[in-house]
Design an enzyme around this catalytic site. Structure first.
Site, PDB file in Angstrom:
ATOM      1  CG  ASP A   7      -1.859   1.192   1.213  1.00  0.00           C
ATOM      2  OD1 ASP A   7      -2.583   1.337   0.207  1.00  0.00           O
ATOM      3  OD2 ASP A   7      -1.862   2.003   2.157  1.00  0.00           O
ATOM      4  CB  SER A   8       0.210   4.699  -1.053  1.00  0.00           C
ATOM      5  OG  SER A   8      -1.059   4.794  -0.439  1.00  0.00           O
ATOM      6  CB  CYS A  70      -2.667   1.150  -2.845  1.00  0.00           C
ATOM      7  SG  CYS A  70      -2.744   2.861  -3.334  1.00  0.00           S
ATOM      8  CD  GLU A 150      -3.133   9.432   5.886  1.00  0.00           C
ATOM      9  OE1 GLU A 150      -2.488  10.494   5.895  1.00  0.00           O
ATOM     10  OE2 GLU A 150      -2.904   8.483   5.125  1.00  0.00           O
ATOM     11  CB  CYS A 180      -9.913   5.374  -1.226  1.00  0.00           C
ATOM     12  SG  CYS A 180      -8.577   6.101  -0.267  1.00  0.00           S
ATOM     13  CG  HIS A 182      -7.142   6.349   3.937  1.00  0.00           C
ATOM     14  ND1 HIS A 182      -6.291   5.721   3.070  1.00  0.00           N
ATOM     15  CD2 HIS A 182      -6.369   7.111   4.764  1.00  0.00           C
ATOM     16  CE1 HIS A 182      -5.047   6.070   3.348  1.00  0.00           C
ATOM     17  NE2 HIS A 182      -5.067   6.914   4.370  1.00  0.00           N
TER      18      HIS A 182
HETATM   19  N1  DGL Z   1      -4.063   3.926  -0.568  1.00  0.00           N
HETATM   20  C1  DGL Z   1      -4.660   4.916  -1.441  1.00  0.00           C
HETATM   21  C2  DGL Z   1      -5.808   4.290  -2.239  1.00  0.00           C
HETATM   22  O1  DGL Z   1      -6.395   3.296  -1.850  1.00  0.00           O
HETATM   23  C3  DGL Z   1      -5.129   6.130  -0.669  1.00  0.00           C
HETATM   24  C4  DGL Z   1      -4.001   6.971  -0.099  1.00  0.00           C
HETATM   25  C5  DGL Z   1      -3.113   7.574  -1.166  1.00  0.00           C
HETATM   26  O2  DGL Z   1      -3.542   8.502  -1.875  1.00  0.00           O
HETATM   27  O3  DGL Z   1      -1.995   7.110  -1.288  1.00  0.00           O
HETATM   28  O4  DGL Z   1      -6.118   4.773  -3.298  1.00  0.00           O
END
Ligand code: DGL
Length: 247
Positions: A7-8, A70, A150, A180, A182
């Site tokens: 993940d990012s 992600c 966050e 996403c 989050h």
């Molecule tokens: N993990 C990213 C997603 O699911 C969200 C956070 C980011 O922008 O890196 O798209």
């Protein structure tokens, strides 16, 4: 089965939660690119470059499968990642679409997709749903939800103002694709916002359903061992994991 989850940043832990609950894996190696998060506002080529660099990290582990938790990575980098890896790299978008197809939602119901700028711009969700003849699709970039989550804001005035900002002019959806990592954390608030509680499509639950349908997996006696790594502040990420996953 030993799997990797990329993940990012920390958000992919929402997907890990479902993977651990499934009891289908022996070991989960999580890597969050916390040094370079967020990916959502970045360009396609940057997202692909960062994702290929993450593959180098996973080369240190003998994994059987890599999941890109992600959505932004899943939207743009899967072909390039698969071309360069020895194991399959599976994204969450196809899984989310499959979960919607397996739900009670009808083809003419309104489906709301919320995701980062990059995911919405890629049109991956929209095109997949159109191919399946879903006729009422609303796709919105709702990047402001990412920093709110966050900050630990899962309800209250600021979140409501943000939901008003994005949703005041749309018709109430029958289902929301949480496109996403989050967004599952604001799932309750989203369901409260719209009059008729929309169905939520959650990447974590969807990927478990998808893996069960596509791979031979069996229930393990013990919960998978989770190892967490990050490109920056790994202690911070492990703390979030403790809070979100109770591990
Ligand atoms: N993990 C990213 C997603 O699911 C969200 C956070 C980011 O922008 O890196 O798209």
């Amino acid at each position: 089965m030993k799997i990797g989850v990329f993940d990012s940043g920390a958000g992919g832990l929402s997907v890990v939660k479902s993977l651990l609950a499934s009891n289908l894996f022996d070991e989960v190696i999580y890597y969050g690119d916390t040094a370079r998060v967020p990916y959502g506002p970045k360009d396609k080529n940057t997202i692909i470059r960062y994702s290929l660099e993450a593959l180098e990290f996973f080369n240190n582990f003998d994994i059987d499968l890599l999941i890109t938790a992600c959505n932004t990575v899943s939207a743009y980098a899967l072909p390039e990642m698969n071309a360069q890896s020895k194991y399959p790299v599976v994204g969450v978008i196809e899984a989310g679409v499959m979960a919607l197809e397996n739900s009670i939602v009808e083809k003419d119901d309104t489906i709301l997709i919320i995701a980062t700028r990059a995911t919405i711009s890629s049109k991956r969700y929209q095109e997949s749903l159109e191919k399946l003849n879903y006729s009422h699709i609303i796709a919105l970039q709702t990047g402001l939800f990412v920093p709110l989550v966050e900050e630990g804001i899962f309800e209250g005035e600021i979140l409501e103002a943000t939901m008003n900002h994005y949703f005041s002019n749309i018709e109430p959806p029958k289902a929301i694709i949480l496109g996403c990592t989050h967004f599952p954390l604001i799932g309750d608030a989203l369901q409260k916002y719209f009059d008729k509680k929309p169905l939520l499509i959650h990447s974590g639950e969807a990927i478990v359903e998808y893996l069960e349908a596509h791979y031979k997996l069996s229930i393990q006696k013990n919960r998978a061992e989770l190892k967490i790594f990050a490109s920056d502040n790994v202690a911070g990420l492990r703390k979030i994991a403790k809070y979100w996953l109770g591990t």
